[in-house]
Write a protein that holds these residues in place. Structure first.
Motif, PDB file in Angstrom:
ATOM      1  N   SER A 101       0.829  -1.209   0.000  1.00 33.65           N
ATOM      2  CA  SER A 101       0.000   0.000   0.000  1.00 33.65           C
ATOM      3  C   SER A 101       0.861   1.255   0.000  1.00 33.65           C
ATOM      4  O   SER A 101       0.536   2.245  -0.655  1.00 33.65           O
ATOM      5  CB  SER A 101      -0.984  -0.008   1.167  1.00 33.65           C
ATOM      6  N   GLY A 102       1.998   1.200   0.715  1.00 27.29           N
ATOM      7  CA  GLY A 102       2.914   2.339   0.711  1.00 27.29           C
ATOM      8  C   GLY A 102       3.465   2.579  -0.686  1.00 27.29           C
ATOM      9  O   GLY A 102       3.540   3.713  -1.161  1.00 27.29           O
ATOM     10  N   ALA A 137       0.775   4.034  -2.912  1.00 23.16           N
ATOM     11  CA  ALA A 137       0.533   5.444  -2.602  1.00 23.16           C
ATOM     12  C   ALA A 137       1.629   6.324  -3.198  1.00 23.16           C
ATOM     13  O   ALA A 137       1.353   7.418  -3.698  1.00 23.16           O
ATOM     14  CB  ALA A 137       0.470   5.646  -1.092  1.00 23.16           C
ATOM     15  N   MET A 138       2.862   5.850  -3.170  1.00 24.49           N
ATOM     16  CA  MET A 138       3.980   6.659  -3.643  1.00 24.49           C
ATOM     17  C   MET A 138       4.244   6.510  -5.139  1.00 24.49           C
ATOM     18  O   MET A 138       5.274   6.958  -5.644  1.00 24.49           O
ATOM     19  CB  MET A 138       5.241   6.336  -2.834  1.00 24.49           C
ATOM     20  N   VAL A 157      -5.648   2.785  -4.992  1.00 24.80           N
ATOM     21  CA  VAL A 157      -4.887   4.037  -5.112  1.00 24.80           C
ATOM     22  C   VAL A 157      -3.700   3.971  -6.073  1.00 24.80           C
ATOM     23  O   VAL A 157      -3.196   5.011  -6.483  1.00 24.80           O
ATOM     24  CB  VAL A 157      -4.385   4.574  -3.746  1.00 24.80           C
TER      25      VAL A 157
END
Lengths: 78, 141
Positions: free
Chosen positions: B29-30, B33-34, B94
């Motif tokens: 997820s990180g 997101a990035m 995302v």
């Protein structure tokens, strides 16, 4: 002049990476120039939300430390 | 960081226990997101956790931590840590996340694509995965 908040999301019950994800979704669904506030109790948000805002090139309006949580205010820049 | 730079992350997800699945999806997820494109290769227990008939079945904690693992599991529940599968959905929502199943493990467990969680895009061999993620930062979990 105080910034008008178009949407405020209470993500205090949400664990990492929830608050960041809420911020991304809300900004994505906003129009350019609109401002979103996310409330978070997740300490990771403190570094993650500003990092994402910089990477995604939006505007970090404010990071407010309140009673046991932080309020992140972001304006959609593009 | 330039937007033009293609950034990739590869996760070889071998484990199927709750703590390791949680760690994997949090990193995914990180990355999502990035703006880092992420390829996940499900193998052995990692693939078993993505069986369609395992949907909603809580995964056990890693046995090597004994009682500490059990306590950690309870803590995760009390503190409302989101289910690992929901975190993966958030990541997919995302960013760019691709989930691949190891064809060899699928063959071993006699699983076809239809037996797997619909999030799995394809069944591929390890050679294809390595080629696909040649320039990626790679994690083995």
């Amino acid at each position: 002049m105080a910034t008008t908040i178009n949407q405020e999301i209470d993500a205090r019950g949400s664990f990492c990476p929830g608050p960041l994800m809420e911020m991304i979704r809300a900004i994505r669904e906003s129009s350019v120039g609109q401002t979103v506030a996310v409330l978070s109790k997740d300490p990771g948000s403190r570094t993650d939300i500003p990092a994402w805002v910089a990477k995604a090139r939006h505007e970090m309006v404010a990071i407010e430390d309140l009673d046991g949580y932080t309020r992140f205010v972001v304006t959609k820049a593009r | 960081m330039s937007e033009q730079t293609q950034q990739k992350m590869a996760i070889v997800l071998f484990s199927g226990t709750a703590d390791k699945l949680q760690a994997a999806v949090t990193i995914i997820s990180g990355a999502a997101a990035m703006g880092v494109s992420t390829h996940v290769f499900l193998t052995f227990w990692g693939l078993a956790a993505f069986r369609r008939d395992m949907a909603g079945v809580p995964a056990p904690m890693s046995p090597e931590y004994g009682e500490l693992g059990v306590q950690m599991g309870k803590l995760m529940q009390t503190k409302g840590v989101p289910a690992w599968r929901d975190v993966l959905d958030m990541a997919i929502d995302v960013g760019e996340v691709h989930v691949h199943a190891c064809a060899m493990t699928a063959d071993l467990l006699e699983l076809g694509k239809d037996d797997l969680d619909p999030v799995v895009e394809d069944l591929i061999g390890v050679g294809s995965f390595v080629e696909m993620t040649r320039d990626a930062q790679t994690f083995f979990i």
